[in-house]
Design a protein around this motif. Structure first.
Motif, short mmCIF file in Angstrom:
data_model
loop_
_atom_site.label_atom_id
_atom_site.label_comp_id
_atom_site.label_asym_id
_atom_site.label_seq_id
_atom_site.Cartn_x
_atom_site.Cartn_y
_atom_site.Cartn_z
N ILE A 171 1.35 6.01 -9.89
CA ILE A 171 0.63 4.74 -9.85
C ILE A 171 -0.32 4.70 -11.04
CG2 ILE A 171 -0.93 3.28 -8.50
CD1 ILE A 171 0.09 4.90 -6.01
N GLU A 179 0.83 -1.19 0.00
CA GLU A 179 0.00 0.00 0.00
C GLU A 179 0.87 1.24 0.00
OE1 GLU A 179 -3.81 -1.66 2.49
OE2 GLU A 179 -2.22 -0.67 3.60
N VAL A 202 -3.65 3.57 -1.24
CA VAL A 202 -3.79 2.88 -2.52
C VAL A 202 -3.15 1.50 -2.42
CG1 VAL A 202 -3.31 3.00 -4.99
CG2 VAL A 202 -3.64 5.12 -3.70
N GLN A 262 1.02 -0.66 -10.33
CA GLN A 262 -0.38 -0.65 -10.73
C GLN A 262 -1.27 -0.64 -9.50
OE1 GLN A 262 -1.39 -3.75 -13.49
NE2 GLN A 262 -0.21 -2.81 -15.14
N GLY A 263 -2.20 0.31 -9.50
CA GLY A 263 -3.18 0.39 -8.42
C GLY A 263 -4.39 -0.45 -8.73
N TRP A 264 -4.96 -1.04 -7.70
CA TRP A 264 -6.16 -1.85 -7.90
C TRP A 264 -7.26 -1.53 -6.91
CZ3 TRP A 264 -7.18 -5.20 -3.84
CH2 TRP A 264 -6.11 -5.53 -3.01
N ILE A 303 -8.43 1.97 -4.07
CA ILE A 303 -8.11 3.25 -3.46
C ILE A 303 -9.18 3.58 -2.43
CG2 ILE A 303 -9.21 4.50 -5.36
CD1 ILE A 303 -7.16 6.78 -4.88
N ILE A 354 -1.48 -1.57 -4.18
CA ILE A 354 -0.71 -1.64 -5.43
C ILE A 354 -0.12 -3.02 -5.66
CG2 ILE A 354 -0.10 0.82 -5.37
CD1 ILE A 354 2.73 -0.13 -4.37
N PHE A 405 -3.49 3.07 -13.04
CA PHE A 405 -4.71 2.28 -12.96
C PHE A 405 -5.05 1.90 -14.39
CE2 PHE A 405 -4.61 4.27 -8.93
CZ PHE A 405 -5.41 3.55 -8.07
#
Length: 133
Positions: free
Chosen positions: A49, A12, A70, A93-95, A97, A72, A51
């Motif tokens: 980051i 995170e 976030v 890569q964020g998945w 939030i 990640i 998305f």
């Protein structure tokens, strides 16, 4: 014996949103959106980051300046140029939030109301008290 590589580690990033870029349509079937989070530490870091795909929509309800957490994944890939040179690229890569709730200031407990007291009825100026002043 279990390999260290088989464990799932949730990473995170927390901080305040510095930038939310517009969505980019990279190809007919791929879209991405960049978020930059400024960490809140002595030496802030500005973490970019990405998305991707349907996760782009997660950023629609966020604004610059909001404190967020976030989730990640670190992604990496190998690329070989036409000249045979191998290069490696990393991506964050964020998945997920979430907004962080601002901590409310801790209120002091209420002071008790002043206690009513009866005035002294027998006051003798000649009595000495033990006060040093």
């Amino acid at each position: 014996m279990e390999s260290a590589f088989s464990k799932t580690i949730i990473m995170e990033v927390t901080g305040k949103i510095k930038v939310i870029n517009a969505e980019q349509q990279v190809s007919a079937s791929f879209r991405k959106r960049e978020l930059v989070v400024a960490t809140e530490e002595q030496y802030p870091q500005f973490i970019s980051i990405n998305f991707v795909q349907d996760k782009c929509d997660l950023l629609n309800n966020y604004n610059v300046g909001e404190a967020v957490k976030v989730a990640i994944n670190l992604r990496g890939r190998e690329w070989v140029s036409p000249q045979g040179e191998t290069k490696y690229f990393n991506d964050i890569q964020g998945w997920k939030i979430d907004r962080l709730q601002a901590e409310a200031p801790v209120a002091a407990p209420p002071m008790p109301a002043a206690q009513a007291f009866e005035p002294a009825t027998s006051f003798n100026e000649e009595e000495h008290d033990d006060l040093p002043f």
